[in-house]
Enzyme design. Structure first.
Site, mmCIF file in Angstrom:
data_model
loop_
_atom_site.group_PDB
_atom_site.id
_atom_site.type_symbol
_atom_site.label_atom_id
_atom_site.label_comp_id
_atom_site.label_asym_id
_atom_site.label_seq_id
_atom_site.Cartn_x
_atom_site.Cartn_y
_atom_site.Cartn_z
ATOM 1 N N THR A 138 0.823 -1.208 0.000
ATOM 2 C CA THR A 138 0.000 0.000 0.000
ATOM 3 C C THR A 138 0.862 1.264 0.000
ATOM 4 O O THR A 138 2.001 1.240 0.469
ATOM 5 C CB THR A 138 -0.898 -0.009 1.271
ATOM 6 O OG1 THR A 138 -1.448 1.282 1.459
ATOM 7 C CG2 THR A 138 -0.105 -0.351 2.522
ATOM 8 N N ASP A 139 0.286 2.378 -0.458
ATOM 9 C CA ASP A 139 1.007 3.655 -0.389
ATOM 10 C C ASP A 139 1.051 4.186 1.053
ATOM 11 O O ASP A 139 1.781 5.132 1.346
ATOM 12 C CB ASP A 139 0.385 4.706 -1.336
ATOM 13 C CG ASP A 139 -1.054 5.063 -0.999
ATOM 14 O OD1 ASP A 139 -1.653 4.401 -0.124
ATOM 15 O OD2 ASP A 139 -1.583 6.001 -1.608
ATOM 16 N N GLU A 140 0.272 3.550 1.949
ATOM 17 C CA GLU A 140 0.244 4.039 3.335
ATOM 18 C C GLU A 140 1.579 3.824 4.055
ATOM 19 O O GLU A 140 1.820 4.429 5.098
ATOM 20 C CB GLU A 140 -0.911 3.391 4.114
ATOM 21 C CG GLU A 140 -2.252 3.747 3.500
ATOM 22 C CD GLU A 140 -3.450 3.382 4.351
ATOM 23 O OE1 GLU A 140 -3.343 3.397 5.586
ATOM 24 O OE2 GLU A 140 -4.506 3.075 3.766
ATOM 25 N N TYR A 164 -1.694 -0.761 10.974
ATOM 26 C CA TYR A 164 -1.839 -1.406 9.647
ATOM 27 C C TYR A 164 -0.664 -1.064 8.758
ATOM 28 O O TYR A 164 0.022 -1.963 8.232
ATOM 29 C CB TYR A 164 -3.160 -0.967 8.992
ATOM 30 C CG TYR A 164 -3.195 -1.236 7.494
ATOM 31 C CD1 TYR A 164 -3.184 -2.537 6.997
ATOM 32 C CD2 TYR A 164 -3.222 -0.178 6.566
ATOM 33 C CE1 TYR A 164 -3.187 -2.790 5.619
ATOM 34 C CE2 TYR A 164 -3.228 -0.422 5.197
ATOM 35 C CZ TYR A 164 -3.217 -1.728 4.733
ATOM 36 O OH TYR A 164 -3.215 -1.979 3.373
ATOM 37 N N LYS A 168 2.405 -3.410 7.201
ATOM 38 C CA LYS A 168 2.662 -3.567 5.758
ATOM 39 C C LYS A 168 4.099 -3.121 5.439
ATOM 40 O O LYS A 168 4.783 -3.756 4.630
ATOM 41 C CB LYS A 168 1.657 -2.759 4.934
ATOM 42 C CG LYS A 168 0.235 -3.281 4.958
ATOM 43 C CD LYS A 168 0.056 -4.677 4.374
ATOM 44 C CE LYS A 168 0.294 -4.734 2.892
ATOM 45 N NZ LYS A 168 -0.062 -6.074 2.337
HETATM 46 P P1 NAD Z 1 -9.304 -7.498 2.105
HETATM 47 O O1 NAD Z 1 -9.290 -7.243 3.566
HETATM 48 O O2 NAD Z 1 -10.535 -7.220 1.326
HETATM 49 O O3 NAD Z 1 -8.924 -9.029 1.820
HETATM 50 C C1 NAD Z 1 -7.903 -9.696 2.499
HETATM 51 C C2 NAD Z 1 -8.077 -11.199 2.241
HETATM 52 O O4 NAD Z 1 -7.003 -11.868 2.922
HETATM 53 C C3 NAD Z 1 -9.383 -11.777 2.771
HETATM 54 O O5 NAD Z 1 -9.971 -12.605 1.797
HETATM 55 C C4 NAD Z 1 -8.961 -12.575 3.992
HETATM 56 O O6 NAD Z 1 -9.795 -13.690 4.254
HETATM 57 C C5 NAD Z 1 -7.551 -12.994 3.613
HETATM 58 N N1 NAD Z 1 -6.700 -13.260 4.793
HETATM 59 C C6 NAD Z 1 -6.543 -12.484 5.898
HETATM 60 N N2 NAD Z 1 -5.699 -13.069 6.755
HETATM 61 C C7 NAD Z 1 -5.285 -14.232 6.179
HETATM 62 C C8 NAD Z 1 -4.392 -15.277 6.563
HETATM 63 N N3 NAD Z 1 -3.757 -15.256 7.746
HETATM 64 N N4 NAD Z 1 -4.207 -16.305 5.709
HETATM 65 C C9 NAD Z 1 -4.847 -16.355 4.501
HETATM 66 N N5 NAD Z 1 -5.724 -15.411 4.100
HETATM 67 C C10 NAD Z 1 -5.932 -14.362 4.930
HETATM 68 O O7 NAD Z 1 -8.053 -6.687 1.511
HETATM 69 P P2 NAD Z 1 -7.921 -5.949 0.109
HETATM 70 O O8 NAD Z 1 -8.507 -4.599 0.219
HETATM 71 O O9 NAD Z 1 -8.369 -6.861 -0.965
HETATM 72 O O10 NAD Z 1 -6.341 -5.768 0.057
HETATM 73 C C11 NAD Z 1 -5.512 -6.800 -0.494
HETATM 74 C C12 NAD Z 1 -4.064 -6.383 -0.365
HETATM 75 O O11 NAD Z 1 -3.855 -5.164 -1.055
HETATM 76 C C13 NAD Z 1 -3.627 -6.147 1.076
HETATM 77 O O12 NAD Z 1 -2.337 -6.665 1.230
HETATM 78 C C14 NAD Z 1 -3.648 -4.648 1.231
HETATM 79 O O13 NAD Z 1 -2.677 -4.245 2.152
HETATM 80 C C15 NAD Z 1 -3.297 -4.190 -0.174
HETATM 81 N N6 NAD Z 1 -3.833 -2.873 -0.575
HETATM 82 C C16 NAD Z 1 -5.157 -2.568 -0.415
HETATM 83 C C17 NAD Z 1 -5.650 -1.338 -0.846
HETATM 84 C C18 NAD Z 1 -7.124 -0.971 -0.737
HETATM 85 O O14 NAD Z 1 -7.489 0.163 -1.068
HETATM 86 N N7 NAD Z 1 -8.002 -1.864 -0.333
HETATM 87 C C19 NAD Z 1 -4.788 -0.431 -1.439
HETATM 88 C C20 NAD Z 1 -3.444 -0.771 -1.607
HETATM 89 C C21 NAD Z 1 -2.993 -2.009 -1.181
#
Ligand code: NAD
Length: 359
Positions: A138-140, A164, A168
């Site tokens: 993430t950009d965070e 969080y 990350k």
């Molecule tokens: P999300 O919370 O919607 O999904 C996370 C998934 O990971 C879920 O399906 C959950 O069941 C699974 N999970 C959690 N813990 C687990 C474990 N111990 N073992 C196996 N599976 C597990 O998250 P998202 O929004 O889809 O984000 C996905 C990735 O992208 C993350 O790494 C997040 O940091 C990154 N990200 C998200 C955003 C955003 O805007 N949502 C932006 C940039 C980066």
């Protein structure tokens, strides 16, 4: 032979977009490894369930033995690691799960990948050369920006603000170290805020939409002046797949949509789209905007994030297909057309499948 992609967190918001994109628009085989926490939702994958190139395994990335077994069984060409605890507010209330999954889980996955890759180098050196471990971040991790002309670039120093983003950031450092120290072929992406279909309703955009449709207050943190750079989730999924296949080993790519908006602006855009696309409101509500309610700000709330995505554009030729306007319109349409998905998340029935045996 088609490539095998091992995707962690493929039942989440972004992971499910990646899995749908891989199955619908490539010939890859996909192994989706997901623990199915509250954020994992198999209903987001209903359109590809049963596809011959798709396999689901319910497993925790923190389980070293299981992860090792999955590498041996499926022999992936590419790992796309998205599994994470991802909600900032939850990380403030209970950081333990963030440390466990985001840091320890990434470490365990790196070690399983490393053991597999070392064995691959002996048995199938060409496959080992092509192997990639793509860590999605993430950009965070960069903290926040205080002037309007600054942008996050790949070399911006890390300065995370929340449990969080700190977890990350830690995982990014581990991935970089495994590349530098052991030569594991890794690549990292750092992306801005995503929005779009199948987004869990605790996040700003779906929360505002669903509350508005139900005639409930629309909570906006502080004065709503926080700036986020929004990217349509399917554009992110396409960027991720490009990086996983074409990104250079050891590189980091920032991904963003050039859509900097203040939170309060986003809420106004949503209200205007709902006025147009869902004009019939719950009783007693005249305008959706009347429901806006400013609430106490989140501690440590970052002021502004903005991504410079010129490296991925120049090196890999990726540009987003959606503008903020087209992406928001698609998103509102999707939520209006998929009320059942929303209802199942809100009443908890989306979790009914999680005790089944999917391995
Ligand atoms: P999300 O919370 O919607 O999904 C996370 C998934 O990971 C879920 O399906 C959950 O069941 C699974 N999970 C959690 N813990 C687990 C474990 N111990 N073992 C196996 N599976 C597990 O998250 P998202 O929004 O889809 O984000 C996905 C990735 O992208 C993350 O790494 C997040 O940091 C990154 N990200 C998200 C955003 C955003 O805007 N949502 C932006 C940039 C980066």
């Amino acid at each position: 032979m088609s490539k095998v992609f091992l995707v962690t967190g493929g039942a989440g918001f972004i992971g499910s977009a990646v899995v749908r994109e891989l199955i619908n628009n490539s010939d890859t085989r996909v192994v989706n490894v997901d623990k199915l926490t509250y954020a994992g939702n198999l209903e987001s994958l209903a359109s590809i369930e049963g596809h011959e190139r798709y396999h689901f395994v319910q497993a925790d990335i923190c389980d070293a033995q299981v992860m090792q077994g999955l590498f041996e069984k499926y022999k992936p060409d590419v790992v796309m690691h998205l599994a994470a605890e991802s909600h900032v507010d939850r990380s403030i209330d209970g950081p333990a799960a963030f440390i466990e999954t985001n840091i320890v889980g990434t470490y365990i996955l790196l070690e399983a990948a490393r053991a597999y890759w070392i064995a691959l180098k002996g048995d199938y050196p060409e496959k080992a050369d092509r192997f990639r471990f793509h860590h999605i971040s993430t950009d965070e991790v960069y903290g926040d920006l205080h002037s309007l002309d600054e942008l996050f670039v790949e070399t911006t120093p890390y300065a995370p603000s929340s449990p969080y983003s700190a977890s990350k950031a830690s995982s990014d450092h581990l991935v970089r170290a495994w590349q530098r120290t052991y030569g594991l072929p890794t690549v990292i992406t750092n992306c801005s805020n995503n929005y779009g279909p199948y987004h869990f309703p605790e996040k700003l955009i779906p929360l505002i939409m669903l509350n508005a449709l139900a005639g409930k207050p629309l909570p906006v943190y502080g004065d709503g002046e926080q700036v986020r750079d929004w990217l349509y989730v399917e554009d992110h999924a396409r960027a991720l797949i490009k990086v996983a296949q074409e990104g250079d080993v050891g590189e980091t790519y920032n991904i963003g949509g050039h859509n900097e908006k203040r939170n309060i602006e986003v809420v106004h855009v949503l209200c205007a789209l709902l006025e147009e696309m869902a004009p019939e409101k719950p009783e007693g509500i005249e305008r959706y905007e009347d429901l806006i309610a400013f609430v106490k700000d989140r501690p440590g709330h970052d002021l502004r994030y903005a991504i410079d995505a010129s490296k991925i554009e120049a090196d890999l030729g990726w540009v987003p297909e959606e503008t903020f306007e087209s992406g928001m319109r698609k998103t509102v349409r999707w939520y209006l057309d998929n009320q059942e998905w929303c209802r199942h998340v809100q009443d908890g029935t989306y979790q009914r499948e999680r005790l089944g045996d999917y391995a």
